[in-house]
Scaffold this motif. Structure first.
Motif, PDB file in Angstrom:
ATOM      1  N   GLY A  46       0.729  -1.358  -0.127  1.00 26.70           N
ATOM      2  CA  GLY A  46       0.033  -0.036  -0.074  1.00 26.70           C
ATOM      3  C   GLY A  46       1.046   1.245   0.062  1.00 26.70           C
ATOM      4  O   GLY A  46       0.247   2.680  -0.142  1.00 26.70           O
ATOM      5  N   ILE A  47       2.211   1.063  -0.312  1.00 27.44           N
ATOM      6  CA  ILE A  47       2.939   2.389  -0.060  1.00 27.44           C
ATOM      7  C   ILE A  47       3.613   2.471  -1.214  1.00 27.44           C
ATOM      8  O   ILE A  47       4.172   1.928  -1.870  1.00 27.44           O
ATOM      9  CB  ILE A  47       4.063   2.155   1.277  1.00 27.44           C
ATOM     10  N   PHE A  48       3.438   3.851  -1.959  1.00 23.73           N
ATOM     11  CA  PHE A  48       4.214   4.179  -3.242  1.00 23.73           C
ATOM     12  C   PHE A  48       5.554   3.987  -3.246  1.00 23.73           C
ATOM     13  O   PHE A  48       6.111   4.685  -2.364  1.00 23.73           O
ATOM     14  CB  PHE A  48       3.781   5.569  -3.589  1.00 23.73           C
ATOM     15  N   LYS A  49       6.157   3.341  -4.095  1.00 21.63           N
ATOM     16  CA  LYS A  49       7.368   3.143  -4.175  1.00 21.63           C
ATOM     17  C   LYS A  49       7.978   3.890  -5.651  1.00 21.63           C
ATOM     18  O   LYS A  49       9.168   3.609  -5.881  1.00 21.63           O
ATOM     19  CB  LYS A  49       7.730   1.592  -4.298  1.00 21.63           C
ATOM     20  N   LYS A  67      12.514   3.432 -15.430  1.00 22.55           N
ATOM     21  CA  LYS A  67      12.168   3.308 -14.186  1.00 22.55           C
ATOM     22  C   LYS A  67      12.724   4.746 -13.293  1.00 22.55           C
ATOM     23  O   LYS A  67      13.568   5.027 -13.714  1.00 22.55           O
ATOM     24  CB  LYS A  67      12.729   2.214 -13.215  1.00 22.55           C
ATOM     25  N   GLN A  68      11.664   4.946 -12.235  1.00 22.49           N
ATOM     26  CA  GLN A  68      11.957   5.903 -11.311  1.00 22.49           C
ATOM     27  C   GLN A  68      11.690   5.194 -10.056  1.00 22.49           C
ATOM     28  O   GLN A  68      10.778   5.200  -9.391  1.00 22.49           O
ATOM     29  CB  GLN A  68      11.190   7.179 -11.411  1.00 22.49           C
ATOM     30  N   ILE A  69      12.815   4.627  -9.444  1.00 23.31           N
ATOM     31  CA  ILE A  69      12.494   3.687  -8.229  1.00 23.31           C
ATOM     32  C   ILE A  69      13.864   4.004  -7.394  1.00 23.31           C
ATOM     33  O   ILE A  69      14.943   4.016  -7.650  1.00 23.31           O
ATOM     34  CB  ILE A  69      12.695   2.173  -8.531  1.00 23.31           C
ATOM     35  N   SER A  70      13.735   4.428  -6.136  1.00 19.34           N
ATOM     36  CA  SER A  70      14.723   4.427  -4.975  1.00 19.34           C
ATOM     37  C   SER A  70      15.049   3.502  -4.171  1.00 19.34           C
ATOM     38  O   SER A  70      16.184   3.505  -3.504  1.00 19.34           O
ATOM     39  CB  SER A  70      14.333   5.551  -4.028  1.00 19.34           C
ATOM     40  N   ASN A  71      14.088   2.340  -4.225  1.00 20.30           N
ATOM     41  CA  ASN A  71      14.551   0.863  -3.478  1.00 20.30           C
ATOM     42  C   ASN A  71      15.296  -0.122  -4.282  1.00 20.30           C
ATOM     43  O   ASN A  71      14.584  -0.399  -5.128  1.00 20.30           O
ATOM     44  CB  ASN A  71      12.983   0.445  -3.076  1.00 20.30           C
ATOM     45  N   PRO A  72      16.436  -0.319  -3.916  1.00 18.61           N
ATOM     46  CA  PRO A  72      17.427  -1.262  -4.635  1.00 18.61           C
ATOM     47  C   PRO A  72      16.547  -2.508  -4.729  1.00 18.61           C
ATOM     48  O   PRO A  72      16.556  -3.310  -5.660  1.00 18.61           O
ATOM     49  CB  PRO A  72      18.498  -1.351  -3.717  1.00 18.61           C
ATOM     50  N   ALA A  73      15.900  -3.118  -3.920  1.00 14.91           N
ATOM     51  CA  ALA A  73      15.169  -4.543  -3.785  1.00 14.91           C
ATOM     52  C   ALA A  73      14.047  -4.605  -4.875  1.00 14.91           C
ATOM     53  O   ALA A  73      14.100  -5.440  -5.552  1.00 14.91           O
ATOM     54  CB  ALA A  73      14.737  -4.751  -2.515  1.00 14.91           C
ATOM     55  N   ILE A  78      12.156  -5.784 -10.286  1.00 13.56           N
ATOM     56  CA  ILE A  78      11.543  -5.634 -11.512  1.00 13.56           C
ATOM     57  C   ILE A  78      12.536  -5.898 -12.715  1.00 13.56           C
ATOM     58  O   ILE A  78      11.935  -6.497 -13.642  1.00 13.56           O
ATOM     59  CB  ILE A  78      10.909  -3.979 -11.305  1.00 13.56           C
ATOM     60  N   ASP A  79      13.722  -5.744 -12.556  1.00 11.31           N
ATOM     61  CA  ASP A  79      14.550  -5.984 -13.519  1.00 11.31           C
ATOM     62  C   ASP A  79      14.411  -7.541 -13.949  1.00 11.31           C
ATOM     63  O   ASP A  79      14.517  -8.090 -14.984  1.00 11.31           O
ATOM     64  CB  ASP A  79      16.086  -5.837 -13.091  1.00 11.31           C
TER      65      ASP A  79
END
Length: 231
Positions: A46-49, A67-73, A78-79
């Motif tokens: 439920g948290i925007f990532k 992508k625009q993602i700050s969470n490495p995991a 996704i990769d």
């Protein structure tokens, strides 16, 4: 009507289903579609990532993902999911088989080359630089990237590697499908024939969202640009 809406919608639903198995959710609505582009929101618990940008190129019938993602995991998940959906999967680390993603670049009169070598998803080394002979432009960088990869394999006692490339000549010259005629390609073929490392070849279309291939492309361009600006 938005261009390629159906293609983008179907690919997004395929990605959505695959990511749900990893507890990652993506969402979009009618306002998310643009011509050849679909914007996706990423949520986990439920948290925007972050955001994804799914592109479709009808002339080549290929998709790409930014992508625009700050969470490495989440980024890594996704990769790996995108690679699996598109046949880009790489060997896992337990296989013991290394993967090299190679590329060349010709920028403002300078030829750069790059190779990023992985074991699983872990980068073992990044090789890059420029070559003096710019007569053949990007072609020279493409072949040089493979030569430097195999030199590294010899130095590190690597018995087997898969080389991922987007320029068809990398494999076609090596296997004899294309006949080497100029000095550069003849030297390349001779080097391949005398290497002791077992090579697997895999063609990956450029600009189709393969993250590892994109990194090699960027590294080759940086090598050429840095050489040019530092002269």
């Amino acid at each position: 009507m938005t261009m390629c809406r159906n293609e983008l919608n179907n690919k997004a639903l395929e990605l959505k289903q695959a990511l749900e198995a990893k507890n990652i959710n993506i969402s979009f609505d009618n306002t998310s579609f643009k011509d050849y582009l679909l914007k996706l929101d990423i949520h986990q618990k439920g948290i925007f990532k972050g955001k994804l940008f799914l592109y479709y190129k009808p002339t080549k019938q290929v998709y790409s993902l930014k992508k625009q993602i700050s969470n490495p995991a989440i980024d890594l998940a996704i990769d790996s999911t995108w690679n699996k959906l598109n046949g880009f999967e790489t060997y896992d680390s337990q296989s013991g088989i290394y993967e090299a993603f190679v590329d060349g670049s010709y920028t403002n009169g300078t030829t750069g080359y790059a190779s990023i070598i992985y074991l699983g998803d872990n980068i073992q080394v990044e090789l890059s630089g420029t070559i003096d002979n710019t007569e053949f432009r990007q072609f020279g960088g493409e072949l040089k990237s493979v030569i430097e990869t195999l030199k590294w394999c010899k130095q590190n006692n690597i018995d087997k590697i898969r080389i991922n490339y987007d320029y068809q000549g990398i494999e076609s010259f090596a296997t004899g499908k294309w006949k080497a005629k100029n000095e550069l390609s003849l030297e390349y073929v001779d080097f391949i024939r005398n290497t002791s490392t077992e090579i697997q070849w895999r063609h990956i279309k450029s600009h189709t969202g393969n993250i590892k291939n994109n990194k090699a492309d960027i590294l080759a361009k940086k090598a050429a640009i840095y050489k040019k600006t530092s002269c």
